[in-house]
Design a protein around this motif. Structure first.
Motif, PDB file in Angstrom:
ATOM      1  N   LEU A   1      -3.327 -13.542  41.275  1.00  0.00           N
ATOM      2  CA  LEU A   1      -2.424 -12.420  41.538  1.00  0.00           C
ATOM      3  C   LEU A   1      -1.373 -12.800  42.576  1.00  0.00           C
ATOM      4  O   LEU A   1      -0.188 -12.467  42.428  1.00  0.00           O
ATOM      5  CB  LEU A   1      -3.236 -11.216  42.026  1.00  0.00           C
ATOM      6  N   ALA A   2      -1.778 -13.526  43.626  1.00  0.00           N
ATOM      7  CA  ALA A   2      -0.831 -13.954  44.654  1.00  0.00           C
ATOM      8  C   ALA A   2       0.209 -14.911  44.067  1.00  0.00           C
ATOM      9  O   ALA A   2       1.402 -14.829  44.392  1.00  0.00           O
ATOM     10  CB  ALA A   2      -1.579 -14.621  45.804  1.00  0.00           C
ATOM     11  N   ALA A   3      -0.236 -15.815  43.195  1.00  0.00           N
ATOM     12  CA  ALA A   3       0.704 -16.750  42.571  1.00  0.00           C
ATOM     13  C   ALA A   3       1.708 -16.008  41.696  1.00  0.00           C
ATOM     14  O   ALA A   3       2.908 -16.326  41.691  1.00  0.00           O
ATOM     15  CB  ALA A   3      -0.067 -17.778  41.747  1.00  0.00           C
ATOM     16  N   LYS A   4       1.235 -15.006  40.974  1.00  0.00           N
ATOM     17  CA  LYS A   4       2.112 -14.227  40.092  1.00  0.00           C
ATOM     18  C   LYS A   4       3.156 -13.469  40.900  1.00  0.00           C
ATOM     19  O   LYS A   4       4.306 -13.303  40.475  1.00  0.00           O
ATOM     20  CB  LYS A   4       1.269 -13.264  39.260  1.00  0.00           C
ATOM     21  N   ARG A   5       2.754 -13.006  42.101  1.00  0.00           N
ATOM     22  CA  ARG A   5       3.660 -12.224  42.955  1.00  0.00           C
ATOM     23  C   ARG A   5       4.470 -13.087  43.913  1.00  0.00           C
ATOM     24  O   ARG A   5       5.307 -12.578  44.649  1.00  0.00           O
ATOM     25  CB  ARG A   5       2.852 -11.207  43.756  1.00  0.00           C
ATOM     26  N   GLY A   6       4.206 -14.395  43.935  1.00  0.00           N
ATOM     27  CA  GLY A   6       4.904 -15.278  44.849  1.00  0.00           C
ATOM     28  C   GLY A   6       4.509 -15.074  46.300  1.00  0.00           C
ATOM     29  O   GLY A   6       5.308 -15.311  47.215  1.00  0.00           O
ATOM     30  N   GLU A   7       3.257 -14.677  46.523  1.00  0.00           N
ATOM     31  CA  GLU A   7       2.777 -14.399  47.876  1.00  0.00           C
ATOM     32  C   GLU A   7       1.898 -15.535  48.376  1.00  0.00           C
ATOM     33  O   GLU A   7       1.202 -16.191  47.595  1.00  0.00           O
ATOM     34  CB  GLU A   7       1.977 -13.092  47.893  1.00  0.00           C
ATOM     35  N   PRO A   8       1.878 -15.785  49.707  1.00  0.00           N
ATOM     36  CA  PRO A   8       0.977 -16.812  50.254  1.00  0.00           C
ATOM     37  C   PRO A   8      -0.459 -16.292  50.297  1.00  0.00           C
ATOM     38  O   PRO A   8      -0.701 -15.087  50.187  1.00  0.00           O
ATOM     39  CB  PRO A   8       1.520 -17.032  51.672  1.00  0.00           C
ATOM     40  N   ILE A   9      -1.387 -17.200  50.460  1.00  0.00           N
ATOM     41  CA  ILE A   9      -2.794 -16.839  50.603  1.00  0.00           C
ATOM     42  C   ILE A   9      -3.305 -17.340  51.961  1.00  0.00           C
ATOM     43  O   ILE A   9      -2.728 -18.267  52.539  1.00  0.00           O
ATOM     44  CB  ILE A   9      -3.660 -17.441  49.473  1.00  0.00           C
ATOM     45  N   PRO A  10      -4.377 -16.755  52.486  1.00  0.00           N
ATOM     46  CA  PRO A  10      -4.965 -17.274  53.731  1.00  0.00           C
ATOM     47  C   PRO A  10      -5.392 -18.729  53.566  1.00  0.00           C
ATOM     48  O   PRO A  10      -5.816 -19.157  52.488  1.00  0.00           O
ATOM     49  CB  PRO A  10      -6.173 -16.361  53.968  1.00  0.00           C
ATOM     50  N   GLU A  11      -5.332 -19.487  54.643  1.00  0.00           N
ATOM     51  CA  GLU A  11      -5.575 -20.931  54.582  1.00  0.00           C
ATOM     52  C   GLU A  11      -7.000 -21.301  54.191  1.00  0.00           C
ATOM     53  O   GLU A  11      -7.253 -22.379  53.668  1.00  0.00           O
ATOM     54  CB  GLU A  11      -5.241 -21.560  55.943  1.00  0.00           C
ATOM     55  N   ASN A  12      -7.953 -20.383  54.435  1.00  0.00           N
ATOM     56  CA  ASN A  12      -9.354 -20.732  54.170  1.00  0.00           C
ATOM     57  C   ASN A  12      -9.828 -20.344  52.767  1.00  0.00           C
ATOM     58  O   ASN A  12     -11.013 -20.433  52.477  1.00  0.00           O
ATOM     59  CB  ASN A  12     -10.267 -20.095  55.229  1.00  0.00           C
ATOM     60  N   TRP A  13      -8.922 -19.945  51.888  1.00  0.00           N
ATOM     61  CA  TRP A  13      -9.307 -19.524  50.546  1.00  0.00           C
ATOM     62  C   TRP A  13      -9.467 -20.692  49.580  1.00  0.00           C
ATOM     63  O   TRP A  13     -10.295 -20.634  48.672  1.00  0.00           O
ATOM     64  CB  TRP A  13      -8.272 -18.565  49.961  1.00  0.00           C
TER      65      TRP A  13
ATOM     66  N   THR B   1      -1.928 -22.634  51.866  1.00  0.00           N
ATOM     67  CA  THR B   1      -1.547 -21.218  51.778  1.00  0.00           C
ATOM     68  C   THR B   1      -0.694 -20.963  50.542  1.00  0.00           C
ATOM     69  O   THR B   1      -0.284 -19.837  50.298  1.00  0.00           O
ATOM     70  CB  THR B   1      -0.766 -20.785  53.038  1.00  0.00           C
ATOM     71  N   ASP B   2      -0.424 -22.011  49.765  1.00  0.00           N
ATOM     72  CA  ASP B   2       0.386 -21.917  48.552  1.00  0.00           C
ATOM     73  C   ASP B   2      -0.534 -21.584  47.373  1.00  0.00           C
ATOM     74  O   ASP B   2      -1.370 -22.404  46.970  1.00  0.00           O
ATOM     75  CB  ASP B   2       1.096 -23.252  48.315  1.00  0.00           C
ATOM     76  N   ALA B   3      -0.381 -20.392  46.807  1.00  0.00           N
ATOM     77  CA  ALA B   3      -1.282 -19.953  45.740  1.00  0.00           C
ATOM     78  C   ALA B   3      -1.188 -20.862  44.515  1.00  0.00           C
ATOM     79  O   ALA B   3      -2.210 -21.149  43.873  1.00  0.00           O
ATOM     80  CB  ALA B   3      -0.962 -18.506  45.362  1.00  0.00           C
ATOM     81  N   LYS B   4      -0.005 -21.342  44.182  1.00  0.00           N
ATOM     82  CA  LYS B   4       0.136 -22.212  43.011  1.00  0.00           C
ATOM     83  C   LYS B   4      -0.530 -23.561  43.248  1.00  0.00           C
ATOM     84  O   LYS B   4      -1.160 -24.122  42.341  1.00  0.00           O
ATOM     85  CB  LYS B   4       1.608 -22.389  42.665  1.00  0.00           C
ATOM     86  N   ALA B   5      -0.427 -24.075  44.477  1.00  0.00           N
ATOM     87  CA  ALA B   5      -1.115 -25.326  44.810  1.00  0.00           C
ATOM     88  C   ALA B   5      -2.620 -25.126  44.772  1.00  0.00           C
ATOM     89  O   ALA B   5      -3.377 -26.018  44.357  1.00  0.00           O
ATOM     90  CB  ALA B   5      -0.678 -25.815  46.188  1.00  0.00           C
ATOM     91  N   ALA B   6      -3.059 -23.944  45.176  1.00  0.00           N
ATOM     92  CA  ALA B   6      -4.494 -23.630  45.141  1.00  0.00           C
ATOM     93  C   ALA B   6      -5.007 -23.608  43.713  1.00  0.00           C
ATOM     94  O   ALA B   6      -6.114 -24.100  43.430  1.00  0.00           O
ATOM     95  CB  ALA B   6      -4.748 -22.291  45.822  1.00  0.00           C
TER      96      ALA B   6
END
Length: 330
Positions: free
Chosen positions: A188-200, A210-215
């Motif tokens: 969902l974060a990747a779809k919205r272009g939003e960052p994610i917390p570093e520990n996810w 923190t890059d959802a697409k990299a995750a």
């Protein structure tokens, strides 16, 4: 955001799937489960899944006209063949069949084979708990977690779900992925272009990101580090090894429309609490201890969200509504 009643949201999702090579049985069961997740505040397992589900049905990655079939393997064990359709109709069939077996024998189990993403796994467990059973549900998923000490994803976020009846009120429901957070939140974060917390999650090189697409290109962080990775392996044995479904390492996944059927598996275990006379007293004691300490019983927020949705409807992104309307008109 736009507010829709639960009935209107279900109708919209139903029309979107029906217009994309999905039968009434598959569409109705699936959207009912997605709207229930949305109402419980689990938007990652809600209507945002419909576009991907529809895309997979259009190309045949999901068999939109599958009819689940039940087979009795042992006196206490059934197998439900989902036929490469969505998981929800197959789980509905298991939930319908297991109570009679569990009442007769005290315990019953179902293997759900040739299945798909099963969403909010606490829901079928809760349905069984409402009938007086303890229920456990395990399901494997496409690779996104690396074994502890490794960098290559081999295991899924492999949810563990549980429900038990309580002396008063709604059942106790525990529903969790073995990753630190559900992968759906990263999607969902990747779809919205939003960052994610570093520990996810970690990027493909194994670094926190923190890059959802990299995750999504890397791996999810397991909860409890090595313990979470071990739980993922346990679920893989229960949902792939016993069921005969694809290992998560080889599954095509449930996000894209590429590849063959995901071929995932679920194992559902049901215990009849009526065989344990002390059960109601012990559960009342547990509830009392939580109340004395002011502790929050798992599921409190979910029930509050459900009550609010029933009274006020769902708040959904306008972009998602427009996407579903376009699918329904396709």
């Amino acid at each position: 955001m736009t507010r829709l009643s639960l009935a209107a949201a279900e109708d919209l999702g139903f029309r979107a799937l029906r217009a994309n090579r999905v039968s009434e049985l598959q569409a109705r069961s699936t959207v009912r489960a997605l709207v229930a997740a949305e109402a419980d505040g689990l938007e990652t397992h809600g209507l945002a899944r419909v576009p991907a589900y529809a895309a997979q049905a259009r190309v045949g990655k999901v068999e939109g006209f599958a009819e689940p079939k039940l087979e009795r393997l042992r006196p206490g064990l059934i197998r439900v063949d989902a036929g490469y359709g969505y998981a929800f109709p197959a789980l509905d069939l298991a939930v319908e069949a297991l109570p009679e077996i569990a009442r007769a024998q005290g315990i019953a189990a179902a293997y759900v084979a040739r299945s798909h993403h099963f969403g909010q796994g606490g829901r079928p467990c809760e349905q069984l708990a409402e009938q007086g059973f303890c229920a456990l549900l395990f399901g494997n998923a496409g690779k996104s977690i690396a074994p502890w000490g490794g960098k290559k994803p081999l295991l899924g976020t492999n949810p563990i779900c549980f429900a038990a009846p309580m002396p008063e009120g709604a059942p106790l429901v525990i529903d969790m992925a073995v990753s630190r957070v559900a992968r759906g939140k990263v999607i969902l974060a990747a779809k919205r272009g939003e960052p994610i917390p570093e520990n996810w999650a970690f990027d493909p090189e194994g670094r926190p990101t923190t890059d959802a697409k990299a995750a999504l290109a890397g791996t999810m962080a397991p909860m409890g580090e090595a313990k979470g990775a071990a739980l993922a392996l346990m679920v893989e044995v229960l949902a792939a090894g016993l069921v005969g479904s694809s290992l998560g390492a080889f599954s095509s996944g449930v996000v894209s429309a590429e590849g063959g059927p995901p071929d995932l598996g679920q194992t559902l275990i049901v215990l009849d609490t009526a065989a344990s006379p002390a059960f109601p007293e012990r559960m009342a004691g547990l509830a009392g201890l939580y109340a004395e300490d002011g502790a929050r019983m798992p599921g409190t927020r979910r029930l509050a969200a459900r009550a609010k949705a029933a009274a006020e409807g769902l708040e959904l992104p306008e972009a998602l509504i427009a996407e579903l309307e376009a699918l329904a008109a396709s």
